[in-house]
Scaffold this active site. Structure first.
Site, PDB file in Angstrom:
ATOM      1  CE  LYS A 155      -0.580   3.304   4.448  1.00  0.00           C
ATOM      2  NZ  LYS A 155      -0.818   3.412   5.857  1.00  0.00           N
TER       3      LYS A 155
ATOM      4  CB  SER B 295       3.749  -1.661  12.452  1.00  0.00           C
ATOM      5  OG  SER B 295       3.258  -0.349  12.624  1.00  0.00           O
TER       6      SER B 295
ATOM      7  CD  GLU C 112      -3.860   5.314   6.139  1.00  0.00           C
ATOM      8  OE1 GLU C 112      -3.588   5.287   4.929  1.00  0.00           O
ATOM      9  OE2 GLU C 112      -3.053   4.955   7.018  1.00  0.00           O
TER      10      GLU C 112
ATOM     11  CG  HIS D 263      -6.372   1.251   4.365  1.00  0.00           C
ATOM     12  ND1 HIS D 263      -6.145   2.326   5.184  1.00  0.00           N
ATOM     13  CD2 HIS D 263      -5.243   0.502   4.405  1.00  0.00           C
ATOM     14  CE1 HIS D 263      -4.925   2.239   5.691  1.00  0.00           C
ATOM     15  NE2 HIS D 263      -4.358   1.132   5.240  1.00  0.00           N
TER      16      HIS D 263
ATOM     17  CG  ASN E 281      -1.848   1.148   1.273  1.00  0.00           C
ATOM     18  OD1 ASN E 281      -1.899   1.943   0.331  1.00  0.00           O
ATOM     19  ND2 ASN E 281      -2.610   1.256   2.348  1.00  0.00           N
TER      20      ASN E 281
ATOM     21  CD  GLU F 154      -3.820  -2.407   7.312  1.00  0.00           C
ATOM     22  OE1 GLU F 154      -3.010  -2.986   6.571  1.00  0.00           O
ATOM     23  OE2 GLU F 154      -4.395  -1.369   6.992  1.00  0.00           O
TER      24      GLU F 154
ATOM     25  N   GLY G  23       1.022   2.180  10.676  1.00  0.00           N
ATOM     26  CA  GLY G  23       2.005   3.266  10.682  1.00  0.00           C
ATOM     27  C   GLY G  23       2.515   3.616  12.072  1.00  0.00           C
TER      28      GLY G  23
END
Ligand code: PGA
Length: 254
Positions: free
Chosen positions: A9, A216, A100, A98, A7, A170, A176
């Site tokens: 991003k 992570s 985000e 996801h 990903n 996730e 992150g």
């Protein structure tokens, strides 16, 4: 078969940078001489699909994925991307749900379900991401959150379509963050997800669907996560920005 989903991003900003990234990835991969069966799915920014597809289409182990998709195929939906356009750009996979997108894009659980439907109808493989936030984790509500998100995402998915889907656990608080759940927690999440699938679907279909972990992941922790928690791969953000590190992750996965 193991999956390493990359990903990117909004981190690789120019055509030159994404082209350099793909070259470095392909060069590192050829040097590493991977023996196991790994599919690396690169999910770049939408304007870079053509550049990435021109590179990945020459390698069986490499595929193009999208970071998002809309649930309608055509019409007055400014800024959205049709699943048919993704397919036409060479994408085979698409990330759906996801954290985000759920938070920044305010994508609801119901919309996640509609996007999964639209992706399958366009012959894209949805990579469905589910995960709890920190307060739910701390309050012991992980099972409830994962069950709800999974059932919403797969609301219209039939038994025969399950082989064309991938699921990823996730946890939002690990994305992150430089910290991951314990292996026992990851394995427990995998058991919860598999159980919900087994209750909803035919046993063989539910057993075979790949379940990945994201949040992570690094070249140091990937082997333990995949092997000890018995998963079919990982979703990687930060660590995959270095193509050599990404290849080490793929290497340590199998
Ligand atoms: P991370 O991102 O590897 O930087 O935690 C993973 C993701 O957002 O999918």
């Amino acid at each position: 078969m193991k999956y390493v989903v990359v990903n990117l991003k909004m981190n690789v900003l120019t055509k030159t940078a994404i082209d350099t990234y793909c070259s470095a990835l392909i060069a590192s991969y050829s040097r590493a001489r991977l023996t196991g069966d790994v599919q690396i799915v690169v999910c770049p920014s939408a304007p870079h699909y053509d550049t990435v597809f021109a590179r990945v289409s020459k390698h069986k182990w490499l595929s193009l994925g999208a970071q998002t998709v809309f649930w309608q195929t055509k019409g007055a939906f400014t800024g959205e991307i049709s699943p048919r356009t993704l397919r036409d750009s060479g994408a085979e996979y698409v990330l759906i749900g996801h954290s985000e997108r759920r938070h920044i894009g305010h994508v609801s659980g119901e919309e996640v379900g509609k996007k999964v439907r639209a992706a399958l109808d366009a012959r894209l493989t949805p990579i469905v991401l589910v995960g709890e936030e920190s307060p739910d984790h701390d309050a012991g509500r992980t099972k409830k959150v994962l069950t709800e998100q999974l059932l919403e995402a797969f609301a219209t998915v039939a038994d025969y379509e399950l082989s064309g889907c991938i699921l990823a656990y996730e946890p939002v608080w690990a994305v992150g963050a430089g910290r991951t759940p314990s292996i026992d927690e990851i394995a427990a999440a995998r058991i919860i997800l598999r159980k919900v699938l087994l209750e909803k679907y035919r046993v063989d279909a539910a057993r075979e669907m790949p379940i990945l972990y994201g949040g992570s992941v690094s070249d140091r922790n990937v082997s333990e996560i995949v092997k000890q928690a018995d998963l079919q791969g990982v979703v990687v953000g930060t660590a995959a920005l270095d193509p050599a590190c990404l290849v080490r992750i793929a290497y340590n996965c199998v």
